[in-house]
Motif scaffolding. Structure first.
Motif, short mmCIF file in Angstrom:
data_model
loop_
_atom_site.label_atom_id
_atom_site.label_comp_id
_atom_site.label_asym_id
_atom_site.label_seq_id
_atom_site.Cartn_x
_atom_site.Cartn_y
_atom_site.Cartn_z
N ILE A 118 0.84 -1.20 0.00
CA ILE A 118 0.00 0.00 0.00
C ILE A 118 0.87 1.25 0.00
O ILE A 118 0.57 2.24 -0.68
CB ILE A 118 -0.95 -0.01 1.21
N ALA A 119 1.98 1.21 0.75
CA ALA A 119 2.90 2.36 0.77
C ALA A 119 3.49 2.62 -0.60
O ALA A 119 3.63 3.78 -1.03
CB ALA A 119 4.02 2.12 1.79
N MET A 120 3.83 1.55 -1.32
CA MET A 120 4.37 1.70 -2.67
C MET A 120 3.32 2.31 -3.61
O MET A 120 3.62 3.25 -4.37
CB MET A 120 4.82 0.35 -3.20
N LEU A 121 2.10 1.79 -3.54
CA LEU A 121 1.03 2.32 -4.39
C LEU A 121 0.72 3.77 -4.03
O LEU A 121 0.48 4.61 -4.92
CB LEU A 121 -0.22 1.45 -4.26
N LEU A 122 0.73 4.08 -2.74
CA LEU A 122 0.44 5.45 -2.30
C LEU A 122 1.52 6.41 -2.77
O LEU A 122 1.23 7.53 -3.21
CB LEU A 122 0.31 5.47 -0.78
N SER A 123 2.78 5.98 -2.67
CA SER A 123 3.88 6.83 -3.13
C SER A 123 3.78 7.06 -4.64
O SER A 123 3.98 8.18 -5.14
CB SER A 123 5.22 6.19 -2.79
N TRP A 124 3.50 6.00 -5.37
CA TRP A 124 3.35 6.11 -6.82
C TRP A 124 2.18 7.04 -7.17
O TRP A 124 2.28 7.87 -8.08
CB TRP A 124 3.13 4.71 -7.39
N THR A 174 10.43 5.48 -16.68
CA THR A 174 11.40 4.43 -16.32
C THR A 174 12.30 4.86 -15.16
O THR A 174 12.96 4.01 -14.55
CB THR A 174 12.27 4.08 -17.53
N THR A 175 12.32 6.15 -14.85
CA THR A 175 13.14 6.60 -13.72
C THR A 175 12.64 6.03 -12.40
O THR A 175 13.43 5.89 -11.46
CB THR A 175 13.15 8.14 -13.65
N LEU A 176 11.35 5.71 -12.32
CA LEU A 176 10.81 5.15 -11.09
C LEU A 176 11.23 3.70 -10.88
O LEU A 176 11.11 3.17 -9.78
CB LEU A 176 9.28 5.24 -11.09
N ILE A 177 11.74 3.07 -11.94
CA ILE A 177 12.20 1.68 -11.82
C ILE A 177 13.66 1.63 -11.39
O ILE A 177 14.12 0.63 -10.83
CB ILE A 177 12.01 0.94 -13.16
N PRO A 233 15.41 2.88 -8.89
CA PRO A 233 15.75 2.52 -7.50
C PRO A 233 15.80 1.01 -7.26
O PRO A 233 16.54 0.56 -6.39
CB PRO A 233 14.63 3.18 -6.68
N VAL A 234 15.03 0.23 -8.03
CA VAL A 234 15.09 -1.23 -7.89
C VAL A 234 16.47 -1.74 -8.30
O VAL A 234 17.06 -2.60 -7.65
CB VAL A 234 13.99 -1.90 -8.73
N LEU A 235 17.02 -1.17 -9.40
CA LEU A 235 18.35 -1.55 -9.85
C LEU A 235 19.40 -1.18 -8.81
O LEU A 235 20.32 -1.96 -8.53
CB LEU A 235 18.65 -0.88 -11.19
N THR A 236 19.26 0.00 -8.24
CA THR A 236 20.19 0.42 -7.18
C THR A 236 20.11 -0.51 -5.98
O THR A 236 21.14 -0.89 -5.40
CB THR A 236 19.87 1.86 -6.74
N PHE A 237 18.90 -0.91 -5.63
CA PHE A 237 18.73 -1.84 -4.50
C PHE A 237 19.41 -3.18 -4.78
O PHE A 237 20.04 -3.75 -3.88
CB PHE A 237 17.23 -2.04 -4.24
N ILE A 238 19.32 -3.67 -6.01
CA ILE A 238 19.96 -4.94 -6.36
C ILE A 238 21.48 -4.82 -6.24
O ILE A 238 22.15 -5.69 -5.66
CB ILE A 238 19.55 -5.37 -7.78
N PHE A 239 22.04 -3.74 -6.78
CA PHE A 239 23.48 -3.53 -6.70
C PHE A 239 23.95 -3.43 -5.25
O PHE A 239 24.97 -4.01 -4.85
CB PHE A 239 23.88 -2.26 -7.46
N LEU A 240 23.21 -2.68 -4.44
CA LEU A 240 23.58 -2.52 -3.02
C LEU A 240 23.49 -3.86 -2.29
O LEU A 240 24.35 -4.17 -1.45
CB LEU A 240 22.68 -1.49 -2.35
N SER A 241 22.48 -4.66 -2.60
CA SER A 241 22.34 -5.96 -1.95
C SER A 241 23.52 -6.87 -2.28
O SER A 241 24.03 -7.58 -1.41
CB SER A 241 21.02 -6.62 -2.38
N LEU A 294 10.94 3.87 4.00
CA LEU A 294 11.99 3.53 3.05
C LEU A 294 11.43 3.37 1.63
O LEU A 294 12.07 3.77 0.65
CB LEU A 294 12.70 2.24 3.49
N VAL A 295 10.24 2.79 1.53
CA VAL A 295 9.60 2.67 0.21
C VAL A 295 9.31 4.05 -0.36
O VAL A 295 9.60 4.34 -1.54
CB VAL A 295 8.31 1.84 0.32
N ALA A 296 8.74 4.92 0.47
CA ALA A 296 8.46 6.28 0.01
C ALA A 296 9.76 7.02 -0.33
O ALA A 296 9.81 7.80 -1.29
CB ALA A 296 7.69 7.04 1.09
N HIS A 297 10.81 6.77 0.45
CA HIS A 297 12.10 7.40 0.18
C HIS A 297 12.64 6.98 -1.18
O HIS A 297 13.25 7.78 -1.90
CB HIS A 297 13.09 7.05 1.28
N GLY A 298 12.44 5.70 -1.53
CA GLY A 298 12.90 5.23 -2.83
C GLY A 298 12.24 5.97 -3.98
O GLY A 298 12.89 6.36 -4.96
N PHE A 299 10.92 6.22 -3.87
CA PHE A 299 10.21 6.95 -4.92
C PHE A 299 10.57 8.43 -4.89
O PHE A 299 10.86 9.03 -5.93
CB PHE A 299 8.70 6.77 -4.75
#
Length: 728
Positions: free
Chosen positions: A260-266, A378-381, A383-391, A671-676
């Motif tokens: 819900i936080a992801m959808l709300l941020s979007w 595509t800029t909203l996607i 942060p997912v790539l950054t998260f993968i690299f950081l992980s 954190l989800v909202a921060h990513g967006f």
């Protein structure tokens, strides 16, 4: 690189049509298509730093391979007895003995525990923990009537005995068996006393006082103190189990909340494009309302505690407690929360009053940022790539650290309970220790396993390798963040400098900017992240020294330590700010890091009023947006986990601590909202840099028109933050 072909960005006297200059032929397209990001004449920047960065990565990979060859993670997974053998390892005599047992926990109160990180008592592997009180003297009497007692007791000895023939003194000297055992339970594969609390009194196996096997009377508090020296997190055992149960019960609710936080941020990011002003005031009213609800709830809890026993106690009176719920039974806790929330409420209201004129600029800038993200979804996607690299980086660092820590062979050292032996902490051999001079000179001393190490060149430099592992980890983390900022800045800059939007925006701007940053500017990004990594490394060293020397520090040294921490904290924040803007300039013009940082600094200093008015106020709005998302989800989670929505939806029942999933949902939602909103913040910063650049390069005439959006230009023109259009 020479300046030929670069736009004369920072010359306020620069005049003349951009479309007819030499600059336009290399940096820009025709005047109808507007200004484009410099692509064709780019070359690699900060090549030396790029080479050093690549060499460090190669060395980091080699270090991981060497650590993998020498390390053994089983040394972390399995506890180790006094002889260095693993408990529970398959294919060994200890395969069915998975738990570590301490002969004499009372000896763990010795100061040597802190120095050597080992308890000066024999430790053996057992299949199960003791379940009753027994002493060696009692067993000697019981053996005469029932041999079953000795069979039970002997499983906690180093080697099996036919009968308990030795005296207590001889057992102590030979260290063959424990002189007493207590009811225990396994925790972290170690036997710890089974502590319980009855009517506020600490007990062990329903006893508060018992014999320790040497003729002395002991109480549960002494045993608890000894056990805590072995493992400081023993107190968290009960809480840990309850927290685990709460997570097992509410995990799907937590996932629902984060979704819900992801959808709300979007949704907020999309709606900001059309209703930025309305959503801004929704942010304001929502945040003020949520904080107001928190104030009211704290007042209600404070009022409900009136007259309850012990609710008048202070936090200082009860001291440190692992059971956090005890703090919520104090009036002082809720009063402190209420004061903090009141101050926060007043601060936000005052900020709104004093910044009411400048909020119009922020709203216009938010609309422009939302429009840019709308054209570049595509800029909203990213942060997912950054998260993968950081992980990946975090996982590699953790695995390498574990393998380095478990490299080598078992090292044994002399440990004396009273620390009176002159051979204390010297290396020894457990196989022949009892026949050496040390055993004769130091009665009671033991040769116990200490750590894993060796005398080879590799083992001598393991601490250095750990420092290298940490440093490269910090460098890589900052590089990944810098790469994301540069890629997003390049994409949003391509939007700003497109005269006809969206026709002039290049295809796949995010992937193009990402590839451009990797191909040409790896060295510059590595340079900026290296500076930040060095500062963070110094901060960690200061924290380590402060932790190790805490007891030996005086007031002056503590004051200097605090000053250094404060200075490095401010330095880190300042470097992050300059790096962020330098990456924007790198993405636009392709210069090296130092020149980009200098140009960005000069540009911001010449527009310091606009920085204060536009950039920072907009950051404040985005922070409130994050708080609103986390607050909305937090309120819903609070009502759900405390069963205050029984008519609408039935939440999880029988939670031990409702605040555990609640805090998880709130922090996760933030954190989800921060990513967006981090994408949004990078968009705003890039547009702001381009806007300042636009004002210095163009004058609004037909030959040199502004690239700023008409609505934003009109708002800024009313606030007299842009020069008036020159007469043609």
């Amino acid at each position: 690189m020479s300046d030929e072909g670069y736009p004369r960005t920072f010359d306020p006297n620069f005049k003349g049509p951009v479309a007819k200059s030499k600059v336009s032929s290399q940096v820009h397209s025709s005047s109808s298509r507007g200004i484009e990001i410099r692509i064709t004449n780019r070359s690699c920047t900060d090549v030396l730093c790029c080479i050093i960065f690549i060499l460090f990565i190669i060395a980091y990979i080699l270090l991981g391979l060497v650590a993998w060859v020498h390390g053994d993670p089983r040394r972390v997974a399995y506890p180790t007895d006094s002889k260095g053998h693993f408990c529970g390892q398959k294919g060994t005599p200890n395969e069915n003995k998975t738990i570590l047992f301490y002969f004499n926990l009372f000896s763990c109160t010795s100061p040597s525990v802190v120095v050597n990180l080992q308890c000066p008592t024999t430790q053996i592997c057992v299949s199960k923990c003791p379940e009753k009180f027994l002493t060696y003297m009692e067993i000697q009497f019981m053996y005469r009537t029932n041999k079953h007692y000795w069979m039970y007791y002997s499983q906690f000895c180093k080697s099996p005995f036919v009968k308990p023939a030795k005296t207590v003194t001889q057992v102590l000297l030979d260290d063959d068996c424990p002189i007493a055992i207590f009811p225990s339970k396994p925790f972290l594969q170690r036997c710890f006393p089974d502590f319980t609390t009855k009517n506020g009194t600490l007990t062990v196996g329903n006893k508060t006082i018992f014999e320790d096997g040497s003729g002395k009377k002991r109480n549960a508090i002494e045993l608890r103190r000894a056990a805590n020296r072995v493992n400081k997190i023993l107190d968290a055992r009960a809480i840990g189990m309850k927290v685990f149960e709460d997570y097992a019960t509410t995990w799907y609710w937590i996932l629902i909340g984060l979704t819900i936080a992801m959808l709300l941020s979007w949704l907020f990011v999309i709606l900001l494009r059309f209703t930025a002003g309305f959503l801004f005031w929704v942010f304001m009213v929502g945040v003020i309302g949520i904080i107001g609800y928190g104030i009211w709830h704290c007042y209600q809890e404070h009022s409900n505690l009136q007259g309850r026993p012990n609710s008048h106690l202070t936090i200082y009176d009860i001291g440190f407690q692992t059971d956090i719920s005890m703090y919520f039974q104090l009036k002082q806790t809720w009063f402190a929360f209420m004061i903090i929330l009141c101050l926060l409420e007043v601060f936000i209201i005052l900020m709104l009053i004093f910044l009411r004129e400048r909020i119009r600029i922020s709203i216009a800038l938010l609309k422009e940022g939302s429009k840019a993200i709308g054209y570049l979804p595509t800029t909203l996607i990213y942060p997912v790539l950054t998260f993968i690299f950081l992980s990946i980086c975090i996982a590699y660092w953790a695995v390498t650290a574990i393998y380095l820590a478990t490299s080598g062979v078992p090292i044994y050292k002399v440990i004396s309970p009273e620390r009176t032996c002159k051979h204390e902490n010297t290396t020894c051999n457990p196989e022949i220790f009892n026949t050496t001079e040390i055993a004769r000179v130091c009665p009671g001393a033991q040769c116990n396993f200490a750590f894993y190490g060796g005398k080879s060149l590799y083992h001598q430099y393991v601490p250095t390798f750990q420092m290298f592992n940490l440093f490269v980890f910090l460098w890589l983390i900052n590089f990944i963040i810098a790469l994301g900022q540069c890629a997003l800045a390049g994409a949003f800059a391509s939007y700003y400098w497109a005269l006809k939007k969206p026709d002039d925006i290049p295809q796949y701007p995010v992937f193009t900017a990402f590839g451009r940053a990797i191909r040409y500017h790896t060295g510059s990004l590595a340079f900026g992240s290296l500076i930040l990594a060095l500062i963070q490394m110094f901060k960690l060293v200061l924290e380590y020294l402060d932790h190790r020397l805490k007891e030996a520090q005086n007031n002056i040294s503590k004051f200097l330590q605090c000053c250094l921490k404060c200075c490095f904290w401010c330095l880190e924040k300042m470097v992050k700010f300059f790096n962020r803007n330098a990456y924007v300039m790198i993405a636009i013009y392709g210069k090296n890091f130092c020149r980009s940082a200098r140009d960005a600094f000069n540009l911001l200093m010449r527009n310091v009023l606009k920085v204060a008015v536009m950039d920072k106020v907009t950051d404040f709005v985005l922070i409130l947006g994050k708080i609103l998302v986390a607050g909305c989800i937090g309120v819903l989670a609070f009502l759900l986990f405390t069963h205050r929505l029984p008519m609408m939806i039935e939440g999880p029942t029988s939670l031990n601590y409702y605040w555990v999933p609640l805090l998880t949902v709130i922090i996760g939602s933030y954190l989800v909202a921060h990513g967006f909103f981090s994408v949004y913040a990078m968009c705003i910063d890039t547009i702001f840099i381009c806007f300042c650049e636009d004002l210095e390069r163009n004058d609004g005439s037909r030959e040199k028109p502004y690239f700023i959006a008409p609505t934003l230009h009109g708002t800024l023109n009313k606030m007299q933050l842009v020069p008036q259009k020159q007469k043609e």
